[in-house]
Enzyme design. Structure first.
Site, PDB file in Angstrom:
ATOM      1  N   GLU A 166      98.918  -5.207 103.512  1.00 49.69           N
ATOM      2  CA  GLU A 166      98.837  -6.200 104.730  1.00 49.69           C
ATOM      3  C   GLU A 166      97.794  -7.258 104.612  1.00 49.69           C
ATOM      4  O   GLU A 166      96.620  -6.704 104.720  1.00 49.69           O
ATOM      5  CB  GLU A 166      99.150  -5.582 106.094  1.00 49.69           C
TER       6      GLU A 166
ATOM      7  N   ASP B 226     102.006 -11.141 107.430  1.00 46.69           N
ATOM      8  CA  ASP B 226     101.727 -11.122 108.915  1.00 46.69           C
ATOM      9  C   ASP B 226     101.685 -12.520 109.728  1.00 46.69           C
ATOM     10  O   ASP B 226     100.484 -12.892 109.317  1.00 46.69           O
ATOM     11  CB  ASP B 226     100.775 -10.174 109.543  1.00 46.69           C
TER      12      ASP B 226
ATOM     13  N   ARG C 240      99.743 -13.075 120.053  1.00 47.74           N
ATOM     14  CA  ARG C 240     100.572 -11.402 119.972  1.00 47.74           C
ATOM     15  C   ARG C 240     101.392 -11.530 121.427  1.00 47.74           C
ATOM     16  O   ARG C 240     101.590 -10.253 121.533  1.00 47.74           O
ATOM     17  CB  ARG C 240      99.579 -10.577 119.757  1.00 47.74           C
TER      18      ARG C 240
ATOM     19  N   GLU D 206     105.840  -7.495 115.788  1.00 43.62           N
ATOM     20  CA  GLU D 206     104.641  -6.730 116.265  1.00 43.62           C
ATOM     21  C   GLU D 206     103.796  -7.273 117.419  1.00 43.62           C
ATOM     22  O   GLU D 206     103.635  -8.492 117.441  1.00 43.62           O
ATOM     23  CB  GLU D 206     103.659  -6.664 115.194  1.00 43.62           C
TER      24      GLU D 206
END
Length: 288
Positions: A146, A178, A210, A239
């Protein structure tokens, strides 16, 4: 293409009861798969997880971030060895689950470093990832690294770095992008997808803060267009983190100093609809 959700949207407790709850809520929100956090694979109840997955008809993937004592990008052989053992245990857990992906910050510690990575440290990391991926491949598991921001690793902060890191390790090692991290480090949301088109195996969808998708500054339209253009068909996993759910240790590691949500069920259902809507919109372009 399977749409999934990170397990920490539902609960921070990964005992058998927590696993069952997370799997049930992932299915309820409309997802196809759950990504299990495997921070401590030795204590993860794979039997309970397998039973819950079978009951709800869900697939699973697994991710983790290494810590300083298990940092395979270190020059300390003991840390490198400990990290390799941890990653091998994670592979064993995923094999028991019939899972097909191991991803995350598995190439360095997930922390803010105070100096750049060293050439020897990066080589150590590549060697270990190569061996772990070879072992994983025997169990039908794909390993992806990642790309994360500068405050969470000093090894892979851009898609270009990841492309170079995995170049000698392909095809057993892929790249994991991501949107949350890309929004910090990349020049656009489009170019990194094109740049890693042949190596891209795993995708995390996270908003700039987020929280709820579509309420921040991430250019999701550009990102999903890019995925469509390269014909990406791997997992796409939502996420998001809130200290209402995750443990104090992880709250500190991820810097969750304010909560953008309390209700994982509502957040998850919204994310599932948002991601599927983006994919449907791009699929419609095929016919015109």
């Amino acid at each position: 293409m399977r749409i999934g959700c990170h397990g920490l949207v539902w609960t921070g407790d990964y005992d058998a009861a927590g696993i069952r709850r997370a799997v049930a809520q992932t299915r309820e929100a409309g997802f196809d798969l759950i990504e299990f956090p495997l921070m401590d694979p030795a204590t993860f109840d794979a039997t309970a997880a397998r039973a819950a997955l079978d009951e709800h008809g869900l697939d699973a993937t697994g991710s983790l971030g290494l810590s300083a004592p298990t940092d395979i990008s270190s020059e300390d052989p003991a840390r490198v060895r400990a990290g390799e053992e941890l990653l091998n245990r994670a592979v064993d857990v995923l094999a028991e689950l019939g899972a097909e992906h191991l991803c995350g910050v598995i190439y360095s510690a997930m922390q803010k470093y105070l100096e750049p990575a060293t050439a020897r440290g990066i080589a150590n990391s590549q060697e270990v990832i190569g061996r772990v991926a070879g072992r994983a491949a025997e169990a039908g598991i794909s390993v992806s690294v990642e790309v994360t921001n500068r405050y969470e690793s000093n090894v892979l902060n851009t898609a270009r770095q990841a492309r170079e890191f995995v170049a000698g390790l392909e095809p057993s090692v892929g790249v994991h992008l991501d949107t949350y991290h890309m929004n910090i480090e990349e020049p656009s949301m489009f170019a990194p997808v094109l740049e890693t088109a042949d190596q891209l195996r795993y995708v995390h969808i996270g908003e700039s803060h987020r929280g709820y998708l579509g309420t921040g500054s991430v250019d999701f339209a550009g990102f999903f267009k890019a995925l469509h253009q390269v014909g990406y068909d791997g997992p796409i996993v939502f996420e998001s983190f809130s200290s209402a759910v995750v443990s104090p240790t992880l709250t500190s590691a991820l810097g969750i100093w304010r909560n953008l949500w309390e209700d994982g069920a509502e957040l998850g259902a919204h994310a599932n609809t948002f991601i599927r809507g983006q994919l449907a919109a791009n699929a419609s372009l095929r016919h015109h």
